[in-house]
Design a protein around this motif. Sequence first.
Motif, mmCIF file in Angstrom:
data_model
loop_
_atom_site.group_PDB
_atom_site.id
_atom_site.type_symbol
_atom_site.label_atom_id
_atom_site.label_comp_id
_atom_site.label_asym_id
_atom_site.label_seq_id
_atom_site.Cartn_x
_atom_site.Cartn_y
_atom_site.Cartn_z
ATOM 1 N N ASP A 79 1.369 -2.141 -22.591
ATOM 2 C CA ASP A 79 0.586 -3.260 -22.071
ATOM 3 C C ASP A 79 -0.521 -3.643 -23.050
ATOM 4 O O ASP A 79 -0.775 -4.831 -23.293
ATOM 5 C CB ASP A 79 -0.042 -2.893 -20.727
ATOM 6 N N GLU A 127 0.108 -5.356 -3.828
ATOM 7 C CA GLU A 127 0.527 -4.954 -5.176
ATOM 8 C C GLU A 127 1.853 -4.205 -5.139
ATOM 9 O O GLU A 127 2.714 -4.390 -6.006
ATOM 10 C CB GLU A 127 -0.552 -4.077 -5.818
ATOM 11 N N ARG A 140 0.293 -1.067 -11.049
ATOM 12 C CA ARG A 140 1.152 -1.806 -11.970
ATOM 13 C C ARG A 140 1.702 -0.909 -13.073
ATOM 14 O O ARG A 140 2.881 -1.004 -13.433
ATOM 15 C CB ARG A 140 0.378 -2.983 -12.566
ATOM 16 N N CYS A 148 4.281 1.457 -11.652
ATOM 17 C CA CYS A 148 5.525 0.701 -11.438
ATOM 18 C C CYS A 148 6.275 0.509 -12.753
ATOM 19 O O CYS A 148 7.483 0.735 -12.842
ATOM 20 C CB CYS A 148 5.182 -0.642 -10.807
ATOM 21 N N GLN A 149 5.555 0.125 -13.796
ATOM 22 C CA GLN A 149 6.170 -0.091 -15.108
ATOM 23 C C GLN A 149 6.758 1.193 -15.676
ATOM 24 O O GLN A 149 7.746 1.166 -16.408
ATOM 25 C CB GLN A 149 5.134 -0.672 -16.069
ATOM 26 N N ALA A 208 4.617 -6.712 -4.643
ATOM 27 C CA ALA A 208 4.871 -7.470 -5.860
ATOM 28 C C ALA A 208 5.696 -6.666 -6.856
ATOM 29 O O ALA A 208 6.616 -7.183 -7.499
ATOM 30 C CB ALA A 208 3.545 -7.885 -6.498
ATOM 31 N N CYS A 209 5.387 -5.378 -6.946
ATOM 32 C CA CYS A 209 6.142 -4.508 -7.861
ATOM 33 C C CYS A 209 7.593 -4.375 -7.402
ATOM 34 O O CYS A 209 8.522 -4.481 -8.204
ATOM 35 C CB CYS A 209 5.475 -3.137 -7.923
ATOM 36 N N GLU A 210 7.770 -4.169 -6.112
ATOM 37 C CA GLU A 210 9.131 -4.007 -5.579
ATOM 38 C C GLU A 210 9.937 -5.290 -5.733
ATOM 39 O O GLU A 210 11.145 -5.243 -5.993
ATOM 40 C CB GLU A 210 9.063 -3.585 -4.111
ATOM 41 N N ALA A 211 9.273 -6.434 -5.616
ATOM 42 C CA ALA A 211 9.965 -7.720 -5.785
ATOM 43 C C ALA A 211 10.444 -7.901 -7.221
ATOM 44 O O ALA A 211 11.526 -8.444 -7.460
ATOM 45 C CB ALA A 211 9.031 -8.864 -5.385
ATOM 46 N N GLN A 212 9.655 -7.430 -8.182
ATOM 47 C CA GLN A 212 10.035 -7.545 -9.582
ATOM 48 C C GLN A 212 11.259 -6.716 -9.921
ATOM 49 O O GLN A 212 12.019 -7.046 -10.836
ATOM 50 C CB GLN A 212 8.863 -7.124 -10.478
ATOM 51 N N ARG A 213 11.455 -5.637 -9.178
ATOM 52 C CA ARG A 213 12.581 -4.743 -9.454
ATOM 53 C C ARG A 213 13.890 -5.247 -8.850
ATOM 54 O O ARG A 213 14.962 -4.750 -9.213
ATOM 55 C CB ARG A 213 12.269 -3.347 -8.912
ATOM 56 N N GLN A 214 13.807 -6.172 -7.936
ATOM 57 C CA GLN A 214 15.016 -6.654 -7.263
ATOM 58 C C GLN A 214 15.765 -7.676 -8.116
ATOM 59 O O GLN A 214 15.208 -8.357 -8.928
ATOM 60 C CB GLN A 214 14.635 -7.278 -5.903
#
Length: 245
Positions: A83, A236, A190, A193-194, A239-245
């Motif tokens: 990051d 948060e 975040r 999650c990353q 949002a992280c889980e949505a990015q993984r889908q």
Amino acid sequence: FPPIFLQGIEDILHLLRSEPGAYTVVFDNSFSPLSAKVVTGTISLVHSGVDVGRDEADRKEAEEHFRVASSVLQRLFVAMKADEGGWGTSQLLGMPSIRMNRDASINAAANWTTNTIQVNKGLFRLTDAVGQKGEDVLAATLSHELSHIFYRHPGYGSTSQGLKGLFDELRGVTALDRIQEAEADVLGIRVACQAGFDPQGMLILMRVFGLLDPTADSFMKNHPSAVQRINYLRGEVAACEAQRQ
């Protein structure tokens, strides 16, 4: 029994006492003609060899906890440095060192001046108790403290002002700066999650900690700032889980 004087730098003393009673051990180096010394020692009370086995088991457990914490922190550090490459910053000068503490209380605290994260034995008891999600809970904690190091936040664990970390925050016993708290919360989730950890780790941690600590449970359920904190943490996580889908 009478005083015993030890002269060597690393003397080992074995005493066999079978009589019941109260015993006092005193380390006294006031006799030194040169200068004050630091005197340390380990006292092992052994009964039929029971403590020998317990000490060995404790050592192996501590080694495993240190190995897991170091592995988790390495993943978090790599993610945050990636990051930083995009942000054009260099706040993290190197991976923080893990300092193990035998304190049974549930806590962990960062110190950005020494680039260290102290982890209490009590935290590992908590992560062990949640089973398969243990690493995710540990990652949530370490990522939060790593974020304090990144931001170089003053106070509650990020300076030498005493051991104040995430779990002190959850008890509501620190003079919190809400902006700094939110910065560490958001960046922590975040980065976790990353790094591939379940972002639910922070919410699991708060839920389990609330069950174990009535003070924390009351604060997190009733204090307006704590309720607000849980709500944005859930955002948060989503949002992280949505990015993984």
